[in-house]
Scaffold this active site. Structure first.
Site, PDB file in Angstrom:
ATOM      1  N   ARG A 100       2.536 -38.865  -2.586  1.00  0.00           N
ATOM      2  CA  ARG A 100       1.870 -39.261  -1.335  1.00  0.00           C
ATOM      3  C   ARG A 100       2.228 -40.698  -0.960  1.00  0.00           C
ATOM      4  NH1 ARG A 100      -3.924 -37.942  -3.838  1.00  0.00           N
ATOM      5  NH2 ARG A 100      -2.608 -36.429  -4.918  1.00  0.00           N
TER       6      ARG A 100
ATOM      7  N   ASP B 252      10.838 -32.278  -8.831  1.00  0.00           N
ATOM      8  CA  ASP B 252       9.930 -33.001  -7.945  1.00  0.00           C
ATOM      9  C   ASP B 252      10.627 -33.586  -6.704  1.00  0.00           C
ATOM     10  OD1 ASP B 252       7.224 -33.419  -7.588  1.00  0.00           O
ATOM     11  OD2 ASP B 252       7.222 -35.400  -8.538  1.00  0.00           O
TER      12      ASP B 252
ATOM     13  N   LYS C 144       9.671 -34.967   0.040  1.00  0.00           N
ATOM     14  CA  LYS C 144       9.417 -35.749  -1.182  1.00  0.00           C
ATOM     15  C   LYS C 144      10.615 -35.654  -2.108  1.00  0.00           C
ATOM     16  CE  LYS C 144       6.512 -35.844  -5.385  1.00  0.00           C
ATOM     17  NZ  LYS C 144       5.283 -35.352  -6.056  1.00  0.00           N
TER      18      LYS C 144
ATOM     19  N   LYS D 211       2.609 -38.263 -17.925  1.00  0.00           N
ATOM     20  CA  LYS D 211       2.245 -36.856 -18.035  1.00  0.00           C
ATOM     21  C   LYS D 211       2.299 -36.438 -19.502  1.00  0.00           C
ATOM     22  CE  LYS D 211       3.931 -35.185 -13.544  1.00  0.00           C
ATOM     23  NZ  LYS D 211       2.661 -34.648 -13.003  1.00  0.00           N
TER      24      LYS D 211
ATOM     25  N   GLU E 183       2.129 -40.101  -7.048  1.00  0.00           N
ATOM     26  CA  GLU E 183       3.169 -40.943  -6.449  1.00  0.00           C
ATOM     27  C   GLU E 183       3.786 -40.338  -5.198  1.00  0.00           C
ATOM     28  OE1 GLU E 183       3.745 -38.764  -8.713  1.00  0.00           O
ATOM     29  OE2 GLU E 183       5.480 -37.755  -7.844  1.00  0.00           O
TER      30      GLU E 183
HETATM   31  N1  BES Z   1       4.740 -33.816  -8.979  1.00  0.00           N
HETATM   32  C1  BES Z   1       3.367 -33.641  -9.243  1.00  0.00           C
HETATM   33  C2  BES Z   1       2.817 -32.307  -8.722  1.00  0.00           C
HETATM   34  C3  BES Z   1       3.372 -31.052  -9.345  1.00  0.00           C
HETATM   35  C4  BES Z   1       2.668 -30.394 -10.333  1.00  0.00           C
HETATM   36  C5  BES Z   1       4.552 -30.502  -8.887  1.00  0.00           C
HETATM   37  C6  BES Z   1       3.166 -29.208 -10.871  1.00  0.00           C
HETATM   38  C7  BES Z   1       5.046 -29.326  -9.429  1.00  0.00           C
HETATM   39  C8  BES Z   1       4.347 -28.679 -10.409  1.00  0.00           C
HETATM   40  C9  BES Z   1       2.554 -34.761  -8.578  1.00  0.00           C
HETATM   41  O1  BES Z   1       3.220 -35.957  -8.395  1.00  0.00           O
HETATM   42  C10 BES Z   1       1.384 -35.027  -9.461  1.00  0.00           C
HETATM   43  O2  BES Z   1       1.597 -35.437 -10.565  1.00  0.00           O
HETATM   44  N2  BES Z   1       0.183 -34.792  -8.941  1.00  0.00           N
HETATM   45  C11 BES Z   1      -1.011 -34.997  -9.676  1.00  0.00           C
HETATM   46  C12 BES Z   1      -1.988 -35.683  -8.774  1.00  0.00           C
HETATM   47  C13 BES Z   1      -3.205 -36.235  -9.477  1.00  0.00           C
HETATM   48  C14 BES Z   1      -2.836 -37.401 -10.376  1.00  0.00           C
HETATM   49  C15 BES Z   1      -4.217 -36.690  -8.432  1.00  0.00           C
HETATM   50  C16 BES Z   1      -1.522 -33.622 -10.093  1.00  0.00           C
HETATM   51  O3  BES Z   1      -1.348 -32.663  -9.360  1.00  0.00           O
HETATM   52  O4  BES Z   1      -2.089 -33.530 -11.182  1.00  0.00           O
HETATM   53 ZN    ZN Z   2       5.314 -35.836  -8.255  1.00  0.00          ZN
HETATM   54 ZN    ZN Z   3       3.114 -37.228 -10.129  1.00  0.00          ZN
END
Ligand code: BES
Ligand code: ZN
Ligand code: ZN
Length: 489
Positions: free
Chosen positions: A343, A280, A257, A269, A341
């Site tokens: 996935r 990321d 990724k 966010k 995003e």
């Molecule tokens: N990049 C984030 C995941 C992440 C969180 C990486 C903390 C490193 C530290 C990912 O793209 C994300 O935002 N995931 C969401 C998914 C949700 C919207 C279903 C999450 O984990 O909240």
């Molecule tokens: Zn992400």
């Molecule tokens: Zn994200």
């Protein structure tokens, strides 16, 4: 940079000689070293416990400016990781004291109860990784990394393990490259820039390099990946690196990724969750660095590295919640949340990989979910795979490199949480719980029959606090692990 020192202890000259000792057992064979260890343990305030250290200045016994005695703790607790930590700490001390080189008087393997190769490897590893700082953005660079790290060993040992220092250095260089990439701020690693940097290094290393730009991605139908990148001024790039082994019949694909910044998109966010999102792209960094490492280690298996690079930003051109995308594979995906995003870029990259390279194994690595950090904390990655043998290979490698992975389930009945009323799938779960699992199940829909594993590194990709052999920032998690896996497949 990493070398064996084989000269006689009494004749050799050292700036700083590191002597690791246990609190409850003698671990050195050499008489002089044993005597110094014993003397250290007699001092008040030092009893060989982990993280304790004591220094002898201008010792009489040997030609060293300082002897740094490091506590290792109890002999029964000794393992490779204890030596990595000790070596990393010792190097940091040597740097602070402005030395240019360090030599480790590594314990006798049979006395320490650790295999010779593990012992030599872990001391070099911890020392080399501990010798790294990220000071590119500082005007004043007061502390300079050491120029030379050696281990004092018998001539026979040096001969027998003569390829070990070079191999450790190669894998650690890969790890440090990944750390630098991850720690680089997003304003200096927009997708095109990051792609160019990877491509330039890969070409120099003799890898086969393909970079697909936005027009090519459009022509090929990378609908999910393009949607994620649509909100950014930086244009999406797909980087593909290939290492080919002369007589290999099998191929392992690594997919990483590469979101160079994850603002969340229109599902922006909040403050507190966005600040660290330059990390990321840690999966892509690990994959790119592993391919560069493979070019030097020449494993006997073909390796293809696939890195979808995008920036996830909110703007007038961004993709929206409720949009329906057509992925590379043909399946349609309804967007429940633009912050899920990772996935989306991974399914396009993985479907393309399966179609074009038909790999025997595919491993994807991604900072995929906050839920995985909730489940396993910041130091352990989530490992998901329907394939027990592949998962076992990864678990064994993880135990060896101490890039810990914990196997998580892929329950079939959770799949229904990803149902959409109008498209083939939704990109988020209907429910609140098990987010790391539903993310992995989403990916699983796009791997076909390929033997596959997914490693969620959202926790261990970076650290906020200084660690024994890692400064704050990217950890390079995955490079040593994937290099080990490739060697064992
Ligand atoms: N990049 C984030 C995941 C992440 C969180 C990486 C903390 C490193 C530290 C990912 O793209 C994300 O935002 N995931 C969401 C998914 C949700 C919207 C279903 C999450 O984990 O909240
Ligand atoms: Zn992400
Ligand atoms: Zn994200």
């Amino acid at each position: 940079m990493l070398t064996f020192e084989t000269s006689d202890l009494k004749k050799a000259r050292f700036e700083i000689l590191v002597l690791p000792v246990c609190e409850n057992a003698a671990v050195h064979q050499n008489r002089v070293l044993s005597a110094i260890a014993k003397k250290a343990l007699q001092q008040s305030g030092f009893d060989g416990k982990k993280d304790q250290q004591i220094t002898f200045y201008a010792p009489r016994e040997i030609h060293a400016r300082q002897i740094l005695v490091m506590g290792l703790g109890k002999r029964a607790d000794l393992d490779a990781e204890a030596f990595r930590c000790m070596a990393g700490q010792a190097v940091k001390t040597a740097i602070q004291r402005k030395f240019e080189s360090v030599c480790f008087a590594t314990p006798a393997p049979q006395k320490a109860g650790v295999a010779t190769s593990d012992l030599l490897e872990s001391v070099f590893e911890g020392a080399y990784l501990g010798n790294y700082r990220f000071d590119r953005y500082r005007q004043k660079r007061e502390l300079k990394p050491l120029g030379e790290i050696s281990q004092l060993v018998a001539a026979g040992t040096a001969k027998r393990y003569k390829r070990l220092p070079g191999r450790v250095e190669t894998v650690c260089e890969g790890t440090l490259l990944a750390r630098r990439w991850v720690s680089t701020p997003s304003n200096e690693k927009r997708p095109e820039q990051f792609a160019d940097d990877i491509a330039r290094r890969a070409e120099a290393a003799g890898l086969e390099v393909t970079v697909m730009d936005e027009a090519q991605l459009q022509a090929e139908g990378f609908g999910a990946m393009l949607a994620v990148g649509a909100g950014s001024q930086g244009r999406p790039q797909m980087v593909i690196l290939r290492y080919k082994s002369p007589n290999a019949r099998r191929t392992v694909a690594l997919v990483g990724k590469g979101v160079t910044f994850d603002a969340g998109g229109l599902n922006l966010k909040p403050t507190g969750s966005m600040e660290d999102m330059k990390i990321d792209m840690s999966g892509a960094a690990a994959v790119a660095a592993t391919l560069l490492t493979a070019a030097r280690l020449t494993p006997k298996i073909n390796v293809v590295g696939v890195m979808p690079l995008v920036e996830n930003m909110p703007s007038g051109s961004a993709y929206r919640p409720g949009d329906i995308l057509r992925s590379y594979d043909g399946k349609t995906v309804e967007i429940g949340n633009t912050d899920a995003e990772g996935r989306l870029i991974l399914i396009d990259a993985m479907a393309y990989t399966v179609k074009h390279y038909k790999p025997n194994f595919m491993i994807d690595m991604a900072t995929l979910t906050g839920a995985c950090v909730v489940a396993l904390g910041e130091k352990i990655a989530g490992l998901f795979s329907p394939d027990d043998e592949l998962a076992g290979t990864i678990e064994a490698a993880a135990a060896r490199t101490h890039e810990r992975c914990w196997r998580m389930p892929l329950p079939e009945d959770y799949q229904e949480l990803l149902k959409s009323d109008i498209a083939d799938l939704n990109n988020i779960s209907r429910g609140r719980w098990g987010g790391a699992i539903t993310a992995a199940l989403f990916l699983k829909e796009f791997v076909g029959k390929t033997r596959w594993a997914h490693i969620d590194i959202a926790g261990p990709a970076a650290v906020k606090k200084e660690q024994p052999y890692c400064v704050p920032g990217g950890t390079g998690f995955g490079v040593r692990l994937l290099s080990e896996v490739i060697g064992n497949l």
